[in-house]
Motif scaffolding. Sequence first.
Motif, PDB file in Angstrom:
ATOM      1  N   GLY A  38      23.433   8.172  37.369  1.00 41.00           N
ATOM      2  CA  GLY A  38      24.646   8.239  36.562  1.00 41.00           C
ATOM      3  C   GLY A  38      24.409   7.702  35.163  1.00 41.00           C
ATOM      4  N   THR A  39      23.735   6.549  35.069  1.00 39.35           N
ATOM      5  CA  THR A  39      23.453   5.959  33.754  1.00 39.35           C
ATOM      6  C   THR A  39      22.627   6.917  32.905  1.00 39.35           C
ATOM      7  OG1 THR A  39      23.380   3.827  34.843  1.00 39.35           O
ATOM      8  CG2 THR A  39      22.521   3.919  32.611  1.00 39.35           C
ATOM      9  N   SER A  40      21.578   7.484  33.512  1.00 36.89           N
ATOM     10  CA  SER A  40      20.713   8.411  32.768  1.00 36.89           C
ATOM     11  C   SER A  40      21.499   9.604  32.272  1.00 36.89           C
ATOM     12  CB  SER A  40      19.570   8.910  33.658  1.00 36.89           C
ATOM     13  OG  SER A  40      18.569   7.949  33.722  1.00 36.89           O
ATOM     14  N   THR A  41      22.383  10.135  33.119  1.00 39.23           N
ATOM     15  CA  THR A  41      23.171  11.298  32.723  1.00 39.23           C
ATOM     16  C   THR A  41      24.079  10.945  31.554  1.00 39.23           C
ATOM     17  OG1 THR A  41      23.201  11.847  35.063  1.00 39.23           O
ATOM     18  CG2 THR A  41      24.618  13.146  33.630  1.00 39.23           C
ATOM     19  N   PHE A  42      24.732   9.791  31.659  1.00 44.22           N
ATOM     20  CA  PHE A  42      25.616   9.311  30.596  1.00 44.22           C
ATOM     21  C   PHE A  42      24.861   9.240  29.273  1.00 44.22           C
ATOM     22  CE2 PHE A  42      27.216   5.625  28.222  1.00 44.22           C
ATOM     23  CZ  PHE A  42      28.556   5.937  28.108  1.00 44.22           C
TER      24      PHE A  42
END
Lengths: 283, 285
Positions: free
Chosen positions: A77-81
């Motif tokens: 999720g962090t990477s996508t954000f």
Amino acid sequence: MTPSIPQSRFVTLAYTGYVIAFFVFLALPLVVVAVFAFNDSQFPSLPWEGFTWNWFFGTERPMIGVFHERPILRAIGTSTFVAVFVSILAVGVGLSNAFLFNRYRFPGQGILYIFMLFPLVIPGIVLGISILVFSSRVANGLWDVAEWDVEALRPGLLLVILGQFSFIATISTLVIAARLQKFDRSLEEAAMNLGASRITAVRTITLPYLAPALIGATVVAFLMSFENFNTTLMLVGSDAPLTIAMFDRLKEGSTPLLNAVSLLLMLGSSCLALVMIAFQRRG
Amino acid sequence: MRAEAKLGLILLLTPLLLWLSLLILIPHVDMFLVSLRERVGVNEYRISLANYLTFINEPLYLRTFVRTAVMSTIATIITLLIAFPVSYYIAKIARGRVQSALFLLCLVPFWVSELVRTFGWMILLRETGLISNLLQYTGLADGPVEMLYNDAAIMVGLVYTSMLFMVVPLVTTLESLPDEVVEAGYDLGGSWFSILREIIIPHAAPGIVSGSIVVFMLSLGNYLTPTMLGGKDSLWFTELIYSQFIVRFNWELGAAFGFLLLGLSSAIVWGMLKLTGQTLEKTMG
């Protein structure tokens, strides 16, 4: 040596063999990573203990699958954000830069263009530390002057986004500028002769023409951000993107869980690459 | 109209200038200034070359610096030697669909994170890994063989990681070489070696230069591959930067190291461009 010139069979065979060996070399590490994601064992190595889906869907210790492993999901999720923000910023600035270098002539343009290429030849880790040093100085300065504690300027997601953007913007600029170069400006003039304002002409004629390059630049920016390691390593705070989270685990020793994540990453990036190729063909 | 054009110019110039000044220029100048200061007390600094002197006087630092440069050079040469025949095959021998399929295949591994690629090599090379097992199975080795954690493993990882950046420029330049020129060389009685030396390599020179520059830079700035595949004695300069910044919290020395790495990489890029009469715009753009 060209196909038109006869060669001895031995030379041709040896050459073909070499090329095949090269592609085996390219594929081997990836195939190995993918295969061991299905090994029913605690270690991604031989012996082969049988086939299992547990490293994807497992719910019980010691085999918790990717889809039930909270820290890994959060890291994805962090990477996508981060990647979404980086690609929006990079494509926006890239589009603006492409128009600037294509449509305007101003003093210092040549130097500015060369300067814009610099981020490509600066090692990623140096980009990271320079931004880290500068942002800490600004944060410390704000604290000294106004007792203002700006958390955003300490290592964390904002710095990761800015750090990745600082070199990905160059790449998106080059991709978009290459297509804008080929655009026939008389189309825009025709639209304006027909009564469109300049903005309308650009919006209805030029931007649709640029669409394949814009999509291409978005995909490239997204993937480069998702996979970036060096710059991110120096700027990361407590929320670790996927590459950093995987790196930390890998240092402690690996389980096939990492293989499963890697396989998903491979599938994800190939899908994105295919989307991009499809759009490029149409354009 | 004139005023409108000027407004447009300013609007488009603003993001470019903000980006280049706030994220590239000022941070690097700031890093340089930090590298020039020496801590003399709590929050007391003075300007000195102390950090650079530490670098020169501490054998470990200097040795790691030289080692990183030498190993990156070797990695670049090996990558070039492996990539050249393959690129020639793709550009000149393969035709039609096979050609584009092979070219695409070269790109595929690089859509995957470097971390995954390095992980793949760890699985292959480690003591319990695939190659060790294969050697035991075929009777070439008696017991498990550890192939990880040494300089050769780093070399394999670096060459693998950089391959794409060599193949793509080489294929592009070699494709523009007409077959007739090579045939003419044969007609005039040239051996394959003299044709390679006098026709093919000079023609491919721009590709060789830009490929080598990128591979060298990527190797020099690599952190992941040396850390994961290298052993305790195979330090990489980027690891020193990381440890000064994150582990020891000695930013002054770390900034000096960062500046040295930047200097080395820029010097090599600049030198190679000058030597071969290329420009940065042509090579990168």
